[in-house]
Design a protein around this motif. Structure first.
Motif, mmCIF file in Angstrom:
data_model
loop_
_atom_site.group_PDB
_atom_site.id
_atom_site.type_symbol
_atom_site.label_atom_id
_atom_site.label_comp_id
_atom_site.label_asym_id
_atom_site.label_seq_id
_atom_site.Cartn_x
_atom_site.Cartn_y
_atom_site.Cartn_z
ATOM 1 N N ILE A 125 -24.986 31.214 3.233
ATOM 2 C CA ILE A 125 -25.101 31.020 4.539
ATOM 3 C C ILE A 125 -24.110 31.911 5.284
ATOM 4 O O ILE A 125 -22.792 31.730 4.817
ATOM 5 C CB ILE A 125 -24.674 29.659 4.830
ATOM 6 C CG1 ILE A 125 -26.008 28.678 4.376
ATOM 7 C CG2 ILE A 125 -24.684 28.995 6.422
ATOM 8 C CD1 ILE A 125 -25.715 27.188 4.258
ATOM 9 N N THR A 126 -24.208 32.495 6.180
ATOM 10 C CA THR A 126 -23.200 33.400 7.073
ATOM 11 C C THR A 126 -23.282 33.176 8.470
ATOM 12 O O THR A 126 -24.104 32.726 9.058
ATOM 13 C CB THR A 126 -23.293 35.013 6.736
ATOM 14 O OG1 THR A 126 -24.803 35.167 7.195
ATOM 15 C CG2 THR A 126 -23.241 35.077 5.141
ATOM 16 N N LYS A 186 -26.942 32.370 9.695
ATOM 17 C CA LYS A 186 -28.023 32.870 9.050
ATOM 18 C C LYS A 186 -27.917 32.491 7.716
ATOM 19 O O LYS A 186 -26.755 32.107 7.149
ATOM 20 C CB LYS A 186 -27.819 34.495 9.204
ATOM 21 C CG LYS A 186 -27.846 34.880 10.825
ATOM 22 C CD LYS A 186 -27.364 36.540 10.583
ATOM 23 C CE LYS A 186 -27.443 37.009 12.190
ATOM 24 N NZ LYS A 186 -26.990 38.480 12.343
ATOM 25 N N TYR A 187 -29.149 32.581 7.026
ATOM 26 C CA TYR A 187 -29.208 32.343 5.680
ATOM 27 C C TYR A 187 -30.175 33.070 4.815
ATOM 28 O O TYR A 187 -30.802 33.682 5.470
ATOM 29 C CB TYR A 187 -29.659 30.798 5.617
ATOM 30 C CG TYR A 187 -31.037 30.475 5.958
ATOM 31 C CD1 TYR A 187 -32.045 30.596 5.133
ATOM 32 C CD2 TYR A 187 -31.514 30.275 7.261
ATOM 33 C CE1 TYR A 187 -33.539 30.430 5.334
ATOM 34 C CE2 TYR A 187 -32.853 30.188 7.567
ATOM 35 C CZ TYR A 187 -33.864 30.112 6.557
ATOM 36 O OH TYR A 187 -35.082 29.878 6.870
ATOM 37 N N ASN A 243 -16.518 30.428 8.663
ATOM 38 C CA ASN A 243 -16.530 30.558 9.763
ATOM 39 C C ASN A 243 -17.750 29.542 10.455
ATOM 40 O O ASN A 243 -17.600 29.431 11.742
ATOM 41 C CB ASN A 243 -16.798 31.729 10.453
ATOM 42 C CG ASN A 243 -15.630 32.649 10.009
ATOM 43 O OD1 ASN A 243 -14.453 32.262 10.248
ATOM 44 N ND2 ASN A 243 -15.931 33.825 9.725
ATOM 45 N N VAL A 244 -18.444 28.813 9.571
ATOM 46 C CA VAL A 244 -19.544 27.985 10.195
ATOM 47 C C VAL A 244 -18.737 26.961 10.794
ATOM 48 O O VAL A 244 -18.073 26.309 9.732
ATOM 49 C CB VAL A 244 -20.512 27.878 9.058
ATOM 50 C CG1 VAL A 244 -21.808 26.804 9.526
ATOM 51 C CG2 VAL A 244 -21.377 29.275 8.589
ATOM 52 N N GLU A 245 -19.419 26.254 11.376
ATOM 53 C CA GLU A 245 -18.792 24.831 12.247
ATOM 54 C C GLU A 245 -19.600 23.883 11.565
ATOM 55 O O GLU A 245 -20.310 23.293 11.867
ATOM 56 C CB GLU A 245 -19.171 24.904 13.751
ATOM 57 C CG GLU A 245 -18.442 25.934 14.601
ATOM 58 C CD GLU A 245 -16.667 25.713 14.558
ATOM 59 O OE1 GLU A 245 -16.439 24.647 14.303
ATOM 60 O OE2 GLU A 245 -16.315 26.769 14.580
ATOM 61 N N TYR A 246 -18.989 23.546 10.218
ATOM 62 C CA TYR A 246 -19.467 22.630 9.467
ATOM 63 C C TYR A 246 -19.364 21.082 9.760
ATOM 64 O O TYR A 246 -20.234 20.258 9.091
ATOM 65 C CB TYR A 246 -19.205 22.877 7.918
ATOM 66 C CG TYR A 246 -17.738 22.659 7.865
ATOM 67 C CD1 TYR A 246 -17.199 21.412 7.467
ATOM 68 C CD2 TYR A 246 -17.047 23.683 7.828
ATOM 69 C CE1 TYR A 246 -16.104 21.277 7.008
ATOM 70 C CE2 TYR A 246 -15.438 23.463 7.501
ATOM 71 C CZ TYR A 246 -15.019 22.297 6.880
ATOM 72 O OH TYR A 246 -13.766 21.898 6.997
ATOM 73 N N LEU A 247 -18.476 20.875 10.588
ATOM 74 C CA LEU A 247 -18.144 19.281 10.999
ATOM 75 C C LEU A 247 -19.046 18.795 11.794
ATOM 76 O O LEU A 247 -19.120 17.872 12.456
ATOM 77 C CB LEU A 247 -16.715 19.279 11.338
ATOM 78 C CG LEU A 247 -15.672 19.521 10.304
ATOM 79 C CD1 LEU A 247 -14.214 19.436 10.735
ATOM 80 C CD2 LEU A 247 -15.785 18.602 9.163
ATOM 81 N N VAL A 248 -19.770 19.734 12.766
ATOM 82 C CA VAL A 248 -20.740 19.341 13.576
ATOM 83 C C VAL A 248 -21.841 18.253 12.920
ATOM 84 O O VAL A 248 -22.440 18.711 11.884
ATOM 85 C CB VAL A 248 -21.385 20.510 14.244
ATOM 86 C CG1 VAL A 248 -22.701 20.168 15.322
ATOM 87 C CG2 VAL A 248 -20.442 21.374 14.992
#
Length: 330
Positions: A328-329, A318-319, A288-293
């Motif tokens: 990483i959540t 959060k990590y 669910n983390v927006e990793y493409l930013v």
């Protein structure tokens, strides 16, 4: 030249001209290096009062003994009275010399074990390593990289094989220095440059800081490019085998060797790969983390927690760091 070598191994100080002459002679041929070290061993094994005639014969025998036939002719023709003058100590030295010569002959017959011997130096994840090569060149390996090279370079080339990333400061010589990195051959005579050939990046980059570098590709006959300081070549390690030339940001490309971590418009997946190498940690990333930013940032001598804290604000996650694992959540 033998007089300079005798002077060197006996502990006398050489003049600047003599040092240069000895250095040039050693660089001419790898066999000269073998002869020098064996002479050094032999000359230290007998008294300084030994006759000059024997020293000259010793030099000639060692030089000629690179081939068996020349040694056989020399050893049988050496005057017996010379050995009688030198006494028992010379007999001991003669045994040493014969052993050395037999060793050199064996090396010659097997295409020189010294020349074919390969050395491998590898840096672990989270580790950087500095290496001094046989010619005096210095290589700094980035984390998770490996460098392979011959124990003694040949007269034709100084070739090394790189897997990963390294910064090279090449000693000047008329003998070409070649770095084999994936599909590329990077050729120089004396310069400094960076090569990044991590397999997981899908591309190889060559960035030049001083001197000139030529780049050729094994699988692309059209690539024969010369690079000047400030230029970088990026080669795609795919079926296209395409490449582009560009300028480069010094801190972004070379900062790693000074423990400067730089991200320039990198997404989270790219950043995680870099952190894995820097800190030798694995990551579990919430989907669910927006990793493409894309993210840009610069850190000097950073701790993992410093970097993760900064990223957590940028990506709103959060990590938790548990030994060698980072969770990483969202």
């Amino acid at each position: 030249m033998e007089k300079i070598i005798y002077k060197k191994v006996s502990g006398e100080t050489l003049s600047k001209q003599e040092e240069i002459a000895l250095s040039n002679w050693l660089d001419e041929d790898s066999k000269n290096q073998l002869i020098y070290y064996q002479l050094k061993l032999a000359l230290k094994s007998y008294p300084k009062t030994s006759s000059e005639e024997f020293k000259e014969a010793l030099w000639e025998d060692l030089s000629n003994s690179i081939t068996r036939k020349s040694f056989t002719a020399r050893i049988t023709s050496f005057p017996l009275r010379s050995f009688l003058k030198i006494a028992a100590s010379v007999i001991i030295v003669s045994s040493i010399v014969i052993t050395v010569i037999m060793s050199l002959n064996r090396q010659n017959e097997t295409d020189s074990q010294v020349k074919v011997a390969m050395i491998e130096k590898a840096s672990l994840m989270g580790q950087k390593l500095s290496i001094a090569l046989p010619d005096g060149s210095i290589v700094k390996l980035n984390a998770g990289s490996k460098l392979s090279f011959h124990q003694i370079f040949t007269q034709e080339e100084r070739r090394v094989i790189l897997e990963g990333e390294a910064f090279f400061e090449v000693a000047k010589s008329d003998i070409p220095f070649i770095v084999e990195a994936g599909s590329l051959d990077v050729r120089v005579l004396g310069t400094s440059f960076n090569i990044d050939s991590y397999r997981d990046k899908g591309e190889t980059t060559v960035a030049v800081t001083t001197g000139l570098v030529s780049v050729e590709a094994h699988d692309n006959v059209d690539l024969n490019q010369e690079l000047s300081p400030g230029q970088m070549l990026t080669y795609q390690n795919d079926m296209s085998s395409s490449f582009v030339m560009s300028a480069f940001d010094t801190e972004e490309i070379l900062g790693w060797k000074d423990n400067l971590l730089v991200f320039n418009k990198k997404d989270l997946h790219q950043i995680i790969k870099e952190l894995n190498r820097w800190y030798n940690v694995s990551f579990i990333l919430d989907e669910n983390v927006e990793y493409l930013v894309e993210f840009s940032g610069k850190y000097k001598n950073p701790s993992l927690d410093d970097v993760m804290l900064s990223l957590s604000y940028a990506y709103n996650f959060k990590y938790e760091i548990n030994n060698k694992q980072v969770n990483i959540t969202k």
